[in-house]
Design a protein around this motif. Structure first.
Motif, PDB file in Angstrom:
ATOM      1  N   PHE A   1      25.269 -13.360  36.333  1.00 35.02           N
ATOM      2  CA  PHE A   1      24.022 -14.061  36.625  1.00 35.02           C
ATOM      3  C   PHE A   1      23.962 -15.366  35.837  1.00 35.02           C
ATOM      4  O   PHE A   1      24.380 -15.420  34.684  1.00 35.02           O
ATOM      5  CB  PHE A   1      22.816 -13.208  36.233  1.00 35.02           C
ATOM      6  CG  PHE A   1      22.664 -11.968  37.053  1.00 35.02           C
ATOM      7  CD1 PHE A   1      21.904 -11.979  38.209  1.00 35.02           C
ATOM      8  CD2 PHE A   1      23.289 -10.788  36.673  1.00 35.02           C
ATOM      9  CE1 PHE A   1      21.770 -10.830  38.972  1.00 35.02           C
ATOM     10  CE2 PHE A   1      23.151  -9.639  37.422  1.00 35.02           C
ATOM     11  CZ  PHE A   1      22.394  -9.659  38.582  1.00 35.02           C
ATOM     12  N   LYS A   2      23.424 -16.385  36.477  1.00 36.66           N
ATOM     13  CA  LYS A   2      23.121 -17.641  35.793  1.00 36.66           C
ATOM     14  C   LYS A   2      21.605 -17.674  35.598  1.00 36.66           C
ATOM     15  O   LYS A   2      20.845 -17.492  36.556  1.00 36.66           O
ATOM     16  CB  LYS A   2      23.566 -18.842  36.616  1.00 36.66           C
ATOM     17  CG  LYS A   2      23.209 -20.164  35.958  1.00 36.66           C
ATOM     18  CD  LYS A   2      23.592 -21.337  36.824  1.00 36.66           C
ATOM     19  CE  LYS A   2      23.152 -22.622  36.152  1.00 36.66           C
ATOM     20  NZ  LYS A   2      23.347 -23.778  37.010  1.00 36.66           N
ATOM     21  N   ILE A   3      21.200 -17.890  34.365  1.00 39.87           N
ATOM     22  CA  ILE A   3      19.766 -17.906  34.042  1.00 39.87           C
ATOM     23  C   ILE A   3      19.414 -19.291  33.523  1.00 39.87           C
ATOM     24  O   ILE A   3      20.055 -19.805  32.607  1.00 39.87           O
ATOM     25  CB  ILE A   3      19.434 -16.840  32.983  1.00 39.87           C
ATOM     26  CG1 ILE A   3      19.833 -15.458  33.494  1.00 39.87           C
ATOM     27  CG2 ILE A   3      17.961 -16.887  32.609  1.00 39.87           C
ATOM     28  CD1 ILE A   3      19.823 -14.385  32.447  1.00 39.87           C
ATOM     29  N   THR A   4      18.397 -19.904  34.122  1.00 43.40           N
ATOM     30  CA  THR A   4      17.900 -21.199  33.682  1.00 43.40           C
ATOM     31  C   THR A   4      16.432 -21.040  33.322  1.00 43.40           C
ATOM     32  O   THR A   4      15.634 -20.569  34.139  1.00 43.40           O
ATOM     33  CB  THR A   4      18.040 -22.259  34.795  1.00 43.40           C
ATOM     34  OG1 THR A   4      19.408 -22.286  35.221  1.00 43.40           O
ATOM     35  CG2 THR A   4      17.624 -23.625  34.309  1.00 43.40           C
ATOM     36  N   SER A   5      16.082 -21.419  32.110  1.00 42.28           N
ATOM     37  CA  SER A   5      14.703 -21.332  31.643  1.00 42.28           C
ATOM     38  C   SER A   5      14.244 -22.729  31.245  1.00 42.28           C
ATOM     39  O   SER A   5      14.860 -23.370  30.391  1.00 42.28           O
ATOM     40  CB  SER A   5      14.619 -20.381  30.446  1.00 42.28           C
ATOM     41  OG  SER A   5      13.317 -20.362  29.917  1.00 42.28           O
ATOM     42  N   ILE A   6      13.166 -23.209  31.877  1.00 40.73           N
ATOM     43  CA  ILE A   6      12.636 -24.543  31.601  1.00 40.73           C
ATOM     44  C   ILE A   6      11.193 -24.390  31.129  1.00 40.73           C
ATOM     45  O   ILE A   6      10.314 -23.976  31.899  1.00 40.73           O
ATOM     46  CB  ILE A   6      12.688 -25.443  32.845  1.00 40.73           C
ATOM     47  CG1 ILE A   6      14.109 -25.484  33.403  1.00 40.73           C
ATOM     48  CG2 ILE A   6      12.187 -26.842  32.520  1.00 40.73           C
ATOM     49  CD1 ILE A   6      14.211 -26.066  34.785  1.00 40.73           C
ATOM     50  N   ALA A   7      10.951 -24.708  29.854  1.00 39.56           N
ATOM     51  CA  ALA A   7       9.604 -24.620  29.278  1.00 39.56           C
ATOM     52  C   ALA A   7       9.017 -26.023  29.177  1.00 39.56           C
ATOM     53  O   ALA A   7       9.691 -26.956  28.740  1.00 39.56           O
ATOM     54  CB  ALA A   7       9.649 -23.956  27.910  1.00 39.56           C
ATOM     55  N   ARG A   8       7.750 -26.156  29.600  1.00 41.71           N
ATOM     56  CA  ARG A   8       7.054 -27.444  29.551  1.00 41.71           C
ATOM     57  C   ARG A   8       5.719 -27.260  28.821  1.00 41.71           C
ATOM     58  O   ARG A   8       4.997 -26.308  29.109  1.00 41.71           O
ATOM     59  CB  ARG A   8       6.766 -27.953  30.958  1.00 41.71           C
ATOM     60  CG  ARG A   8       7.978 -28.297  31.752  1.00 41.71           C
ATOM     61  CD  ARG A   8       7.581 -28.748  33.168  1.00 41.71           C
ATOM     62  NE  ARG A   8       8.739 -29.078  33.959  1.00 41.71           N
ATOM     63  CZ  ARG A   8       9.405 -28.206  34.700  1.00 41.71           C
ATOM     64  NH1 ARG A   8       9.008 -26.955  34.771  1.00 41.71           N
ATOM     65  NH2 ARG A   8      10.467 -28.568  35.370  1.00 41.71           N
ATOM     66  N   PHE A   9       5.413 -28.198  27.931  1.00 39.99           N
ATOM     67  CA  PHE A   9       4.119 -28.164  27.251  1.00 39.99           C
ATOM     68  C   PHE A   9       3.599 -29.578  27.130  1.00 39.99           C
ATOM     69  O   PHE A   9       4.299 -30.443  26.622  1.00 39.99           O
ATOM     70  CB  PHE A   9       4.237 -27.547  25.860  1.00 39.99           C
ATOM     71  CG  PHE A   9       2.907 -27.370  25.192  1.00 39.99           C
ATOM     72  CD1 PHE A   9       2.158 -26.245  25.456  1.00 39.99           C
ATOM     73  CD2 PHE A   9       2.405 -28.321  24.344  1.00 39.99           C
ATOM     74  CE1 PHE A   9       0.926 -26.076  24.863  1.00 39.99           C
ATOM     75  CE2 PHE A   9       1.177 -28.172  23.754  1.00 39.99           C
ATOM     76  CZ  PHE A   9       0.440 -27.036  24.012  1.00 39.99           C
ATOM     77  N   PRO A  10       2.383 -29.867  27.556  1.00 37.52           N
ATOM     78  CA  PRO A  10       1.506 -29.010  28.344  1.00 37.52           C
ATOM     79  C   PRO A  10       1.999 -28.912  29.780  1.00 37.52           C
ATOM     80  O   PRO A  10       2.806 -29.716  30.228  1.00 37.52           O
ATOM     81  CB  PRO A  10       0.156 -29.716  28.269  1.00 37.52           C
ATOM     82  CG  PRO A  10       0.470 -31.141  27.984  1.00 37.52           C
ATOM     83  CD  PRO A  10       1.763 -31.160  27.238  1.00 37.52           C
ATOM     84  N   GLU A  11       1.490 -27.902  30.478  1.00 40.68           N
ATOM     85  CA  GLU A  11       1.925 -27.677  31.856  1.00 40.68           C
ATOM     86  C   GLU A  11       1.476 -28.826  32.743  1.00 40.68           C
ATOM     87  O   GLU A  11       0.591 -29.585  32.388  1.00 40.68           O
ATOM     88  CB  GLU A  11       1.386 -26.350  32.378  1.00 40.68           C
ATOM     89  CG  GLU A  11      -0.118 -26.307  32.561  1.00 40.68           C
ATOM     90  CD  GLU A  11      -0.617 -24.969  33.054  1.00 40.68           C
ATOM     91  OE1 GLU A  11       0.164 -24.207  33.617  1.00 40.68           O
ATOM     92  OE2 GLU A  11      -1.809 -24.710  32.881  1.00 40.68           O
TER      93      GLU A  11
END
Length: 156
Positions: free
Chosen positions: A128-138
């Protein structure tokens, strides 16, 4: 008595100059402390967003363990909200989990991943390839928005 009148003028002038110097010093201290705390707050926010992205990748890896049949090249997207202590805004973490391959033979190279050969113990498993993109503020990208991206390969 004439000496006393002259010294009153000098004392007033000295007091005004001293008040101006003390005022400039206090303003300088205020500017110094606000800029130091602003830099510290930005670093704290950046570290929190980076940790949210890392946690999202771990969450994505845990989602591959459900007894759902993942088809080859199938992707699922998850969205998680997060908050940073002391801030009113909310952040958003987008997690994309894709099954990119199956390991059939030991030593097989998997496209898009490390060039290290796959060991025999990984044979017959899904990749599996997992990509996590966190943004602050949304929300839509802005110059003040902090973004962190984590990509991982997970073998189950």
């Amino acid at each position: 008595m004439k000496i006393a009148k002259n010294s009153k003028g000098i004392a007033l002038f000295s007091a005004i100059i001293l008040a101006v110097i003390v005022g400039i010093f206090l303003i300088g201290l205020y500017i110094l402390f606000t800029s130091v705390f602003r830099g510290t707050e930005e670093k704290r926010t950046f570290v929190s967003v980076k940790e949210a992205a890392s946690s999202g990748a771990r969450y994505g890896a845990s989602m591959t363990n459900f007894p759902v049949e993942w088809e080859e090249n199938a992707c699922q997207t998850f969205r998680l909200d997060f908050r940073i202590a002391g801030r009113n805004e909310r952040g958003e973490n987008e997690i994309i989990v894709c099954r990119i391959a199956s390991i059939d033979t030991p030593g097989q190279e998997i496209s898009g991943t490390s060039r290290e050969p796959v060991t025999g113990s990984a044979q017959g498993r899904a990749v599996f390839k997992i990509t996590s993109i966190a943004r602050f503020p949304e929300g839509p990208p802005t110059p003040l928005q902090q973004v962190s991206r984590v990509e991982a390969v997970y073998i189950r």
